[in-house]
Design an enzyme around this catalytic site. Sequence first.
Site, PDB file in Angstrom:
ATOM      1  N   ARG B 198       0.836  -1.193   0.000  1.00  0.00           N
ATOM      2  CA  ARG B 198       0.000   0.000   0.000  1.00  0.00           C
ATOM      3  C   ARG B 198       0.876   1.249   0.000  1.00  0.00           C
ATOM      4  NH1 ARG B 198      -0.738   1.040   6.148  1.00  0.00           N
ATOM      5  NH2 ARG B 198       0.067  -0.872   7.041  1.00  0.00           N
ATOM      6  N   ASN B 199       2.160   1.033  -0.305  1.00  0.00           N
ATOM      7  CA  ASN B 199       3.129   2.123  -0.367  1.00  0.00           C
ATOM      8  C   ASN B 199       3.995   1.910  -1.604  1.00  0.00           C
ATOM      9  OD1 ASN B 199       2.700   3.530   2.176  1.00  0.00           O
ATOM     10  ND2 ASN B 199       3.295   1.603   3.117  1.00  0.00           N
TER      11      ASN B 199
END
Lengths: 405, 405
Positions: B198-199
């Site tokens: 998610r990064n």
Amino acid sequence: MSNLIAPHGKEERLMPLLLEGAELEAETERAKSLKQIRMTSRETSDLIMMGIGAFTPLTGFMTKADWQGVCDKFLMEDGTFWPIPITLSTDDEEVKEGDELSLVDDETGTLIATMQVSEKYTIDKEYECQAIFKTTDLEHPGVEKVMKQGKYNLAGPVKVLSESYYPEQFKGLYHRPAESRKIFDELGWTRVAALQLRNPMHRSHEYLAKIAVEVMDGVYIHQLVGKLKPGDIPADVRVKAIQALVDNYFVKGTVVQGGYPMEMRYAGPREGLLHAVFRQNYGCSHMIIGRDHAGVGDYYGPFDAQKIFNEIPKGALKCQNLNIDWTFHCYKCGGMASMRTCPHGKEDRLLLSGTMVRKTLSEGGDLPAEFSRPEVVAILQEYYANLEEKVEIKLHGAATGEVKK
Amino acid sequence: MSNLIAPHGKEERLMPLLLEGAELEAETERAKSLKQIRMTSRETSDLIMMGIGAFTPLTGFMTKADWQGVCDKFLMEDGTFWPIPITLSTDDEEVKEGDELSLVDDETGTLIATMQVSEKYTIDKEYECQAIFKTTDLEHPGVEKVMKQGKYNLAGPVKVLSESYYPEQFKGLYHRPAESRKIFDELGWTRVAALQLRNPMHRSHEYLAKIAVEVMDGVYIHQLVGKLKPGDIPADVRVKAIQALVDNYFVKGTVVQGGYPMEMRYAGPREGLLHAVFRQNYGCSHMIIGRDHAGVGDYYGPFDAQKIFNEIPKGALKCQNLNIDWTFHCYKCGGMASMRTCPHGKEDRLLLSGTMVRKTLSEGGDLPAEFSRPEVVAILQEYYANLEEKVEIKLHGAATGEVKK
């Protein structure tokens, strides 16, 4: 209770054939009166593997039916999976079925075991070589050994009386399977990968071990301490070099060093399977299979030893293969990598041949830190320096009487 | 025939709830006449996960018995393993059991599904939070969402009518489980590890993926493309940065990028299990669980999400965890390593906090090549440069009328 993988075979327990205490004493005494058979170092080392339970569930040298089944379909007569014949041979015409024998290591003269001959049989050696080594070429060191075997094979149960010089010479390194299992249990390991080594450990091997450390509970660096070919680096130097690597580049409690007495057969894929079978007995759930595992020359494809694990019947072998590709340092990746993880070109990779490494070291040169840890290089340099001395002594010593220290 | 892991649930087949063709058309028409319920983005994304079969074998939002069983023992009423309640809530007093509803995403106004209400019930929200998040602290973003839910939960089977904007906005990245399975099958993969992201992907994530590439058939880099918190890097920038990394540092055919619409709950260990459940549906045999997986703040121990896989009943979940420790570059190791493989000290390691990384990038600074690949840094720098511009525009644009390009 142990959470380790069960030993190989239906009974799922270690079956060491080594006698102890009074039994050992009595059988050793009895052996003196028995007919003696001299064994090759390969046969001796197989017998010691049986003695310590590393070849569980074998109870002795294989019968003709076992030999045939192993060659044809990796199965002994009773259905036990086994990839390479474990046989004893002789040219002795007088030995007959029912005989009791004492088995002596021809090289050291050590009494290793007694045996009851249940079967005396002949084999088609070329057939065995083709099945096991996929070649009958006498240049293949494994083929050469089989072709040099005696005319007859002798089968039958054995009682092992000695582990020869291994426990003494490799004190602290040489383990019986019960011992390695105890160590793993104490460390709380369940998922254990075995790393087979017969060379000093450079960064490519370190990387194999570290991948395994990342995803397993621990790694058993399991060295061959059986007989070597001339020119190979002796076990004590390897052990020292590996210890320096472990001490400086591994986290405590993630690796254990061990040694085992078996000889290499260089059977490539089939030997990869044998390595997994006996590592299972040592308590390892996984066997690291790298590029050209247990291979020699160009007899096998570089990944045949990985592929064969998919070709054997499902469930035949509990110990699983942990396949890792060819490993090296890549400057563009900025670290160790393999053909699976590095997309870059040859020019970005540090690739040194064994010959080049030996040449550099024997000339006192340095290996790049990306190839080998300085602590390891120092130990190897020292070995080669002394070796050169010995060669010098051999060549000139008698003439000059000088010994450099 | 596919060799991939079977989907979750007793039936071992994907159960997408998305209607198609004439059925879809008819149900969409019928939905117009139904009572409308507005859903949060979390509920909407869960419904889309059900629609595409990612939440197989769910057939709709959970009943009270399911909710209770999931909270108490990870089990739905029919014995299906499930780690986090998938529920729909409302404050609507008039909805009653037996009602037919149309479910609309409150944020976009999109009609997502129809539903037959089989049960209307209340829950003890604090009980759910304590069971799932191990805290009732409102500072926890997952707790906050649960506590803000409506008074009633509505259970019942759903018919999904839309995947909202995901297929269009994340074209090529957004996969249904049937699609990712097809891709893996075509690549000949069986052992597939999912990497939750998610990064943007720095070298520590690259290392996680590469360990998995070394020991598996391939890695599914599976990005969350669901709603983000303000300040997070938008999905399109992340996708571009990850693509640059994949193109330059991975071997073709070893990684596949994908996106999924679910929202983060930050439930740490329980969410790690949910990640594994739906990755199994996507065809992944393994789920990479790193340090503080799906965690937030200090609510969970750094390896709780790894440990919980050992605490659930054996056989409850086919997808296995692939645990990897905290990863970083170590100058003494001369490459990437983890706490499991690097024995050196803090001073030898390159450790940058997220805050420091954002500060450096937003000031146009460079990140060390040992932390992030230059191709990735360039994309993030560009994003931050434009972002600064936008902030400038907001602050001064109206006054000066100038827009820098």
